[in-house]
Design a protein around this motif. Structure first.
Motif, PDB file in Angstrom:
ATOM      1  N   ARG A   6      -1.740  15.338   2.832  1.00 51.58           N
ATOM      2  CA  ARG A   6      -1.462  14.265   3.824  1.00 51.58           C
ATOM      3  C   ARG A   6      -1.899  12.884   3.038  1.00 51.58           C
ATOM      4  NH1 ARG A   6      -2.761  16.649   9.796  1.00 51.58           N
ATOM      5  NH2 ARG A   6      -1.483  18.666   9.713  1.00 51.58           N
ATOM      6  N   MET A   7      -1.074  11.879   3.747  1.00 49.49           N
ATOM      7  CA  MET A   7      -1.537  10.477   3.363  1.00 49.49           C
ATOM      8  C   MET A   7      -2.258   9.894   4.394  1.00 49.49           C
ATOM      9  SD  MET A   7      -1.238   8.090   1.240  1.00 49.49           S
ATOM     10  CE  MET A   7       0.228   8.591   0.196  1.00 49.49           C
ATOM     11  N   LEU A  40       1.918  22.552  -3.046  1.00 50.34           N
ATOM     12  CA  LEU A  40       1.589  22.338  -1.493  1.00 50.34           C
ATOM     13  C   LEU A  40       2.438  21.570  -0.989  1.00 50.34           C
ATOM     14  CD1 LEU A  40      -2.551  21.907  -1.656  1.00 50.34           C
ATOM     15  CD2 LEU A  40      -1.216  23.849  -1.206  1.00 50.34           C
ATOM     16  N   PRO A  41       2.647  21.783   0.215  1.00 50.99           N
ATOM     17  CA  PRO A  41       3.484  20.706   1.244  1.00 50.99           C
ATOM     18  C   PRO A  41       2.930  19.412   1.082  1.00 50.99           C
ATOM     19  CG  PRO A  41       2.999  22.769   2.536  1.00 50.99           C
ATOM     20  CD  PRO A  41       2.386  22.628   1.128  1.00 50.99           C
ATOM     21  N   GLY A  42       3.512  18.276   0.862  1.00 51.16           N
ATOM     22  CA  GLY A  42       3.188  16.947   0.708  1.00 51.16           C
ATOM     23  C   GLY A  42       2.809  16.556  -0.697  1.00 51.16           C
ATOM     24  N   ALA A  43       2.869  17.542  -1.556  1.00 48.74           N
ATOM     25  CA  ALA A  43       2.587  17.152  -2.863  1.00 48.74           C
ATOM     26  C   ALA A  43       3.259  15.905  -3.446  1.00 48.74           C
ATOM     27  CB  ALA A  43       2.665  18.379  -3.988  1.00 48.74           C
ATOM     28  N   HIS A  44       4.432  15.567  -2.827  1.00 45.72           N
ATOM     29  CA  HIS A  44       4.833  14.080  -3.226  1.00 45.72           C
ATOM     30  C   HIS A  44       3.942  12.925  -2.986  1.00 45.72           C
ATOM     31  CE1 HIS A  44       5.841  14.808   0.940  1.00 45.72           C
ATOM     32  NE2 HIS A  44       5.972  13.570   1.143  1.00 45.72           N
ATOM     33  N   TYR A  45       3.078  13.152  -2.335  1.00 48.80           N
ATOM     34  CA  TYR A  45       2.079  12.087  -1.966  1.00 48.80           C
ATOM     35  C   TYR A  45       1.157  11.771  -3.390  1.00 48.80           C
ATOM     36  CZ  TYR A  45       2.872  11.976   2.779  1.00 48.80           C
ATOM     37  OH  TYR A  45       4.004  12.024   4.274  1.00 48.80           O
ATOM     38  N   GLY A  50       2.820   8.424 -15.331  1.00 44.43           N
ATOM     39  CA  GLY A  50       2.700   6.982 -15.641  1.00 44.43           C
ATOM     40  C   GLY A  50       1.889   6.190 -14.716  1.00 44.43           C
ATOM     41  N   GLY A  51       1.260   6.839 -13.741  1.00 40.42           N
ATOM     42  CA  GLY A  51       0.481   6.086 -12.659  1.00 40.42           C
ATOM     43  C   GLY A  51       1.395   5.601 -11.633  1.00 40.42           C
ATOM     44  N   LYS A  52       2.651   5.558 -12.014  1.00 41.17           N
ATOM     45  CA  LYS A  52       3.643   4.979 -10.709  1.00 41.17           C
ATOM     46  C   LYS A  52       3.514   5.706  -9.409  1.00 41.17           C
ATOM     47  CE  LYS A  52       7.981   2.958 -10.247  1.00 41.17           C
ATOM     48  NZ  LYS A  52       9.514   2.838 -10.702  1.00 41.17           N
ATOM     49  N   PRO A  53       3.224   5.070  -8.324  1.00 43.95           N
ATOM     50  CA  PRO A  53       3.267   5.642  -7.112  1.00 43.95           C
ATOM     51  C   PRO A  53       4.518   6.425  -6.745  1.00 43.95           C
ATOM     52  CG  PRO A  53       3.234   3.512  -6.581  1.00 43.95           C
ATOM     53  CD  PRO A  53       3.202   3.763  -8.088  1.00 43.95           C
ATOM     54  N   LYS A  54       4.481   7.557  -5.872  1.00 42.21           N
ATOM     55  CA  LYS A  54       5.591   8.169  -5.374  1.00 42.21           C
ATOM     56  C   LYS A  54       5.883   7.452  -3.992  1.00 42.21           C
ATOM     57  CE  LYS A  54       6.160  12.119  -7.944  1.00 42.21           C
ATOM     58  NZ  LYS A  54       7.098  12.637  -8.537  1.00 42.21           N
ATOM     59  N   GLN A  55       5.057   6.838  -3.368  1.00 44.94           N
ATOM     60  CA  GLN A  55       5.152   6.267  -2.123  1.00 44.94           C
ATOM     61  C   GLN A  55       4.577   4.731  -2.113  1.00 44.94           C
ATOM     62  OE1 GLN A  55       4.364   8.758   1.057  1.00 44.94           O
ATOM     63  NE2 GLN A  55       6.453   9.261   1.262  1.00 44.94           N
TER      64      GLN A  55
END
Length: 164
Positions: A6-7, A40-45, A50-55
């Protein structure tokens, strides 16, 4: 297992949460390997390559004009100003703001033509493909705390402040 990612609203960073036990952790839980974490669910967070955020999380101050996709707002049912006038108004706000996040939020609350005005312009977290392309590119290019120059989209003209 029960783990998900989670975020954190307060810190703007991901954390691990176990829905079964209600346990949370900033660190990878024991017993999970990298492949399991990626599934895991939420792994996109988690940070991308390259250190670029997903969000990112951002606030904005929107000034609509007659050419906007919907030339009306919570404070003005029929917006007739030109795009040039909208940019001029936004430049005035930009001068008042400088680099002051508090002033940014106050002006967004009073003047933004977006419904996010009620939360000082906060749009929350968003990832690639969730915002109009010029807005997304500007928000992702900013450092946390940095404010963009004028950004034009189909919605109008914006100042964007990246907050996480």
């Amino acid at each position: 297992m029960g783990w998900e990612i989670r975020m954190s609203n307060s810190r703007g960073v991901p954390y691990y949460f176990n829905a079964d036990t209600k346990e949370s952790s900033w660190d990878t839980p024991e017993g999970l390997n990298q492949d399991e974490v990626k599934g895991l669910p939420g792994a996109h967070y988690l940070e991308g390559s390259g250190g670029k955020p997903k969000q990112v999380r951002a606030s904005h101050l929107l000034v609509k004009h007659s050419g906007s996709r919907r030339p009306s707002s919570w404070k003005e049912p029929n917006i007739t100003r030109s795009k040039e006038e909208a940019i001029e108004i936004l430049r005035g706000y930009q001068q008042q703001i400088g680099n002051d996040a508090k002033v940014f939020g106050e002006l967004a609350a009073q003047h933004s033509d977006c419904g996010s005005h009620s939360s000082n312009g906060d749009l929350g977290l968003f990832g690639a493909g969730q915002m109009q392309k010029p807005f997304e590119e500007a928000a992702f290019a900013l450092d946390v705390g940095q404010i963009s120059d004028v950004v034009s989209t189909d919605s109008g003209v914006h100042l964007i402040m990246r907050t996480a």
